[in-house]
Design an enzyme around this catalytic site. Structure first.
Site, PDB file in Angstrom:
ATOM      1  N   HIS A   1       0.857  -1.181   0.000  1.00 28.36           N
ATOM      2  CA  HIS A   1       0.000   0.000   0.000  1.00 28.36           C
ATOM      3  C   HIS A   1       0.891   1.229   0.000  1.00 28.36           C
ATOM      4  O   HIS A   1       1.843   1.319   0.778  1.00 28.36           O
ATOM      5  CB  HIS A   1      -0.897   0.027   1.240  1.00 28.36           C
ATOM      6  CG  HIS A   1      -1.599   1.333   1.445  1.00 28.36           C
ATOM      7  ND1 HIS A   1      -2.505   1.845   0.537  1.00 28.36           N
ATOM      8  CD2 HIS A   1      -1.498   2.253   2.444  1.00 28.36           C
ATOM      9  CE1 HIS A   1      -2.942   2.996   0.977  1.00 28.36           C
ATOM     10  NE2 HIS A   1      -2.356   3.283   2.119  1.00 28.36           N
TER      11      HIS A   1
ATOM     12  N   HIS B   1       0.935   5.792  -0.936  1.00 30.03           N
ATOM     13  CA  HIS B   1       0.169   7.012  -1.178  1.00 30.03           C
ATOM     14  C   HIS B   1       0.690   7.670  -2.454  1.00 30.03           C
ATOM     15  O   HIS B   1       0.839   8.890  -2.518  1.00 30.03           O
ATOM     16  CB  HIS B   1       0.300   7.971   0.006  1.00 30.03           C
ATOM     17  CG  HIS B   1      -0.218   7.413   1.288  1.00 30.03           C
ATOM     18  ND1 HIS B   1      -0.189   8.129   2.479  1.00 30.03           N
ATOM     19  CD2 HIS B   1      -0.791   6.222   1.602  1.00 30.03           C
ATOM     20  CE1 HIS B   1      -0.707   7.394   3.460  1.00 30.03           C
ATOM     21  NE2 HIS B   1      -1.077   6.233   2.942  1.00 30.03           N
TER      22      HIS B   1
ATOM     23  N   TYR C   1       0.003  -2.126 -21.707  1.00 32.22           N
ATOM     24  CA  TYR C   1       0.668  -2.718 -20.543  1.00 32.22           C
ATOM     25  C   TYR C   1      -0.146  -2.522 -19.265  1.00 32.22           C
ATOM     26  O   TYR C   1      -0.090  -3.344 -18.361  1.00 32.22           O
ATOM     27  CB  TYR C   1       2.097  -2.183 -20.401  1.00 32.22           C
ATOM     28  CG  TYR C   1       3.069  -3.066 -21.140  1.00 32.22           C
ATOM     29  CD1 TYR C   1       3.746  -4.091 -20.496  1.00 32.22           C
ATOM     30  CD2 TYR C   1       3.261  -2.909 -22.507  1.00 32.22           C
ATOM     31  CE1 TYR C   1       4.611  -4.935 -21.186  1.00 32.22           C
ATOM     32  CE2 TYR C   1       4.114  -3.746 -23.212  1.00 32.22           C
ATOM     33  CZ  TYR C   1       4.793  -4.753 -22.547  1.00 32.22           C
ATOM     34  OH  TYR C   1       5.619  -5.591 -23.233  1.00 32.22           O
TER      35      TYR C   1
END
Length: 219
Positions: A96, A98, A121
């Site tokens: 994860h 930002h 892609y």
């Protein structure tokens, strides 16, 4: 992947993401699913300065066994593993971040997904990226919604490897830290292209069909 190698890979990938600007300050987290539990980066840790010996290890129930205090996002990661492993049992890593362009795009996104299929892609390597509703960081509701989205897309025959949390950032998953990082890179680059050229038309049905037939793209 054994635990020792997993620890080294988490730190290597974290450092690479930090040095290239995919994460900043103490934002972001990385986990790996082991046979006997999970490794995850510590809470409020800088991904560029991780120590393999201080990564948090948790058991299969999410209870911490050793290391520094694990990121609160382990609840989200465990939900992702549980849902994603229903269609791909080799899912072993969740990242994860930002990432700037993904977050920027989410601020104005109006549809059910973060991005249209604008490059081959992106279609081949990433695929659909559902956009969840906004929830505060660490919200149990967010974790459940992400798991529900994973299962919903899989039931439609289009399994996903990424879900976007609005105003926060993407969660992506794959078989190894290296392959998960590559997926994140492709997603962030596509978001950057979309912001640079917001009127870009998506690939047409025949072009998507060609990618499905040639490369097995799930779109």
């Amino acid at each position: 992947m054994n635990e020792s190698l997993a620890r080294e890979e988490i730190c290597r990938v974290g450092r690479s993401l930090f040095e290239r600007g995919y994460v900043h300050a103490t934002a972001g987290n990385i986990s790996v699913r082991l046979d006997d539990g999970f490794l995850i980066t510590p809470t409020d840790a800088c991904l560029g300065l991780l120590d393999p010996t201080r990564l948090a290890k948790l058991d299969l129930q999410g209870q911490q066994i050793s290391g520094d205090k694990g990121s609160k996002t382990i609840a989200m990661h465990r939900q992702i593993y549980a849902a994603a492993c229903e269609y791909d049992t080799d899912t072993r890593c969740v990242i994860h971040t930002h990432s700037t362009h993904c977050v920027a795009l989410s601020l104005t996104a109006l549809g059910a997904e973060l991005l249209p299929p604008i490059t081959p892609y992106f279609v081949m390597k990433v695929g659909h990226v559902p956009l969840s509703r906004y929830h505060r960081p660490g919200s149990p509701e967010a974790a459940q919604e992400v798991a529900d989205l994973i299962r919903s897309y899989a039931a439609q025959g289009t399994p996903v490897r990424a879900v976007m949390l609005p105003r926060l950032g993407p969660n992506v998953w794959h078989h190894t830290p290296a392959s998960t990082m590559a997926l994140l890179e492709e997603l962030e680059e596509t978001a950057r292209l979309m912001l640079l050229q917001p009127d870009t038309p998506p690939l047409c049905a025949s072009e998507l069909g060609d990618l499905r037939q040639t490369f097995g793209a799930k779109w």
